[in-house]
Design a protein around this motif. Structure first.
Motif, short mmCIF file in Angstrom:
data_model
loop_
_atom_site.label_atom_id
_atom_site.label_comp_id
_atom_site.label_asym_id
_atom_site.label_seq_id
_atom_site.Cartn_x
_atom_site.Cartn_y
_atom_site.Cartn_z
N SER A 99 -10.81 -2.19 8.48
CA SER A 99 -11.76 -1.40 7.77
C SER A 99 -11.73 -1.66 6.46
CB SER A 99 -11.73 -0.06 8.06
OG SER A 99 -12.54 0.74 7.60
N ARG A 100 -10.76 -1.60 5.69
CA ARG A 100 -10.65 -1.61 4.16
C ARG A 100 -11.13 -2.81 3.73
NH1 ARG A 100 -6.76 -3.60 0.87
NH2 ARG A 100 -5.40 -4.31 2.68
N ILE A 101 -10.78 -4.41 4.45
CA ILE A 101 -11.38 -5.68 4.11
C ILE A 101 -12.81 -5.85 4.42
CG2 ILE A 101 -11.13 -7.95 4.73
CD1 ILE A 101 -8.15 -7.33 5.45
N ASN A 139 0.72 -1.30 -0.10
CA ASN A 139 -0.04 -0.21 -0.08
C ASN A 139 0.91 1.24 -0.01
OD1 ASN A 139 -2.31 -1.56 0.25
ND2 ASN A 139 -2.27 -1.62 2.42
N GLU A 148 -15.08 -3.09 4.26
CA GLU A 148 -15.43 -2.50 2.98
C GLU A 148 -15.75 -3.37 1.62
OE1 GLU A 148 -13.66 1.31 2.42
OE2 GLU A 148 -14.19 2.17 4.12
N ILE A 149 -14.40 -4.09 1.30
CA ILE A 149 -14.35 -4.97 0.26
C ILE A 149 -15.30 -5.86 0.14
CG2 ILE A 149 -12.91 -6.53 -1.11
CD1 ILE A 149 -10.55 -4.58 -0.34
N VAL A 157 -6.52 -0.29 10.09
CA VAL A 157 -6.68 0.22 8.62
C VAL A 157 -7.22 -0.80 7.97
CG1 VAL A 157 -5.78 1.73 6.91
CG2 VAL A 157 -5.53 2.32 9.12
N ASP A 158 -6.46 -1.81 7.93
CA ASP A 158 -6.58 -3.00 7.03
C ASP A 158 -8.01 -3.81 7.32
OD1 ASP A 158 -4.23 -2.60 5.65
OD2 ASP A 158 -3.11 -4.10 6.82
#
Length: 308
Positions: free
Chosen positions: A86-88, A55, A90-91, A83-84
């Motif tokens: 939250s991103r995962i 990233n 969302e995906i 952070v990871d």
């Protein structure tokens, strides 16, 4: 002597050179996945990175193993786990909404066992704007309340690639620089460049509410100085490249600055995305005067996201 050679000689004098790392800041991420870094005020170009550095972003502080062939080892800073996560999530949410699921399917000659079953007198179905199927069951004597209607969901993002691009100088297409270029390096006249999309942007936005438009660019190597230079962005109203002068629309906006080889993303202001979505503007251009911000750029892919 270059910065890399000086750095290598200095470290060769130390017996600890093999294990030593130094802290540097990433200036830009390049189109090859390497990074340009600021090492004590000097710009090191195209420094490769290990797989541990993920990233990658401009502004990161990283540990670099120096030498005649420096390598970025890892990012410094807080644990990225939150952070990871939250991103995962969302995906995963996006994937779940893209999959059509039926809880269970069964049949038999009699009524189903258990409570809550409704006797259906008619079944209706339709296809949504996202290409999914919705079912509606008509019942005469409901014995339970129906579930809540699913929340509306925005259409998925759309990527629009340029149909053409080019550079103009002295009122006509440039014979020597086909890549969109801004400024004047040799004194032959200021260049202006542009990306063309036909009517694809307005067509992609028709009937939808645009929430955001971003554009990805890469700064071409061998154009001007190596350090960061801002793109001087404008709108234009051409569906294809003109044979004469390229006239500029609204602008300039300095939305992104890039060092050589770097890739970056510009977020268009609301007034620009509205103009592009409505068709009152058709594409993007660049223009600068003189040597200071002389640079050439490729890319131009626009990503459009929508709201529900």
């Amino acid at each position: 002597m270059g910065v890399r050679e000086e750095l290598g000689k200095d470290l060769a004098r130390s017996t600890a050179a093999v294990s030593k790392t130094v802290t540097v800041q990433v200036v830009d991420v390049t189109d090859t996945g390497a990074v340009n870094v600021d090492y004590s005020g000097a710009l090191l170009l195209d420094v490769p990175c290990t797989d541990a550095y993920r990233n990658r972003q401009a502004g990161d502080w990283v540990a670099m193993r120096p030498g005649s062939k420096p390598v970025v080892m890892w990012r410094l800073g807080d644990d990225p786990a939150e952070v990871d996560e939250s991103r995962i999530r969302e995906i995963a949410d996006d994937v779940a909404h893209d999959v059509q699921v039926v809880r269970a399917v069964s049949w038999g000659t009699g009524a189903p066992p258990g409570a809550g079953w409704q006797s259906v007198t008619a079944m209706f179905m339709r296809k949504t704007s996202q290409g999914k199927v919705e079912l509606y069951a008509q019942v005469d004597n409901p014995t339970d309340t129906p579930p809540d209607e699913p929340a509306g969901r925005a259409p998925g993002p759309v990527k629009v690639t340029p149909t053409d691009s080019g550079s103009w100088r002295n009122g006509r297409p440039d014979d020597y620089a086909s890549t969109p270029t801004q400024g004047d390096w040799t004194g032959g006249g200021n260049r202006r460049g542009a990306w063309f999309y036909g009517s694809k942007i307005a067509q992609a936005c028709a009937g939808k509410t645009v929430a955001k438009m971003t554009v990805q660019f890469t700064r071409r190597r061998g154009s001007g100085v190596n350090a960061k230079r801002p793109m001087h962005l404008y709108l234009h109203n051409y569906t294809s490249a003109p044979g004469g002068q390229l006239n500029l629309g609204a602008g300039p906006e300095e939305l992104v600055s890039l060092s050589v080889g770097a890739k970056g993303t510009a977020t268009l202001p609301a007034s620009w995305r509205n103009a592009l979505a409505s068709g009152s503007a058709r594409g993007l251009a660049i223009y600068a005067s003189g040597r200071n911000d002389y640079a050439a750029f490729t890319g131009g892919t626009i990503t459009i996201t929508f709201s529900a």
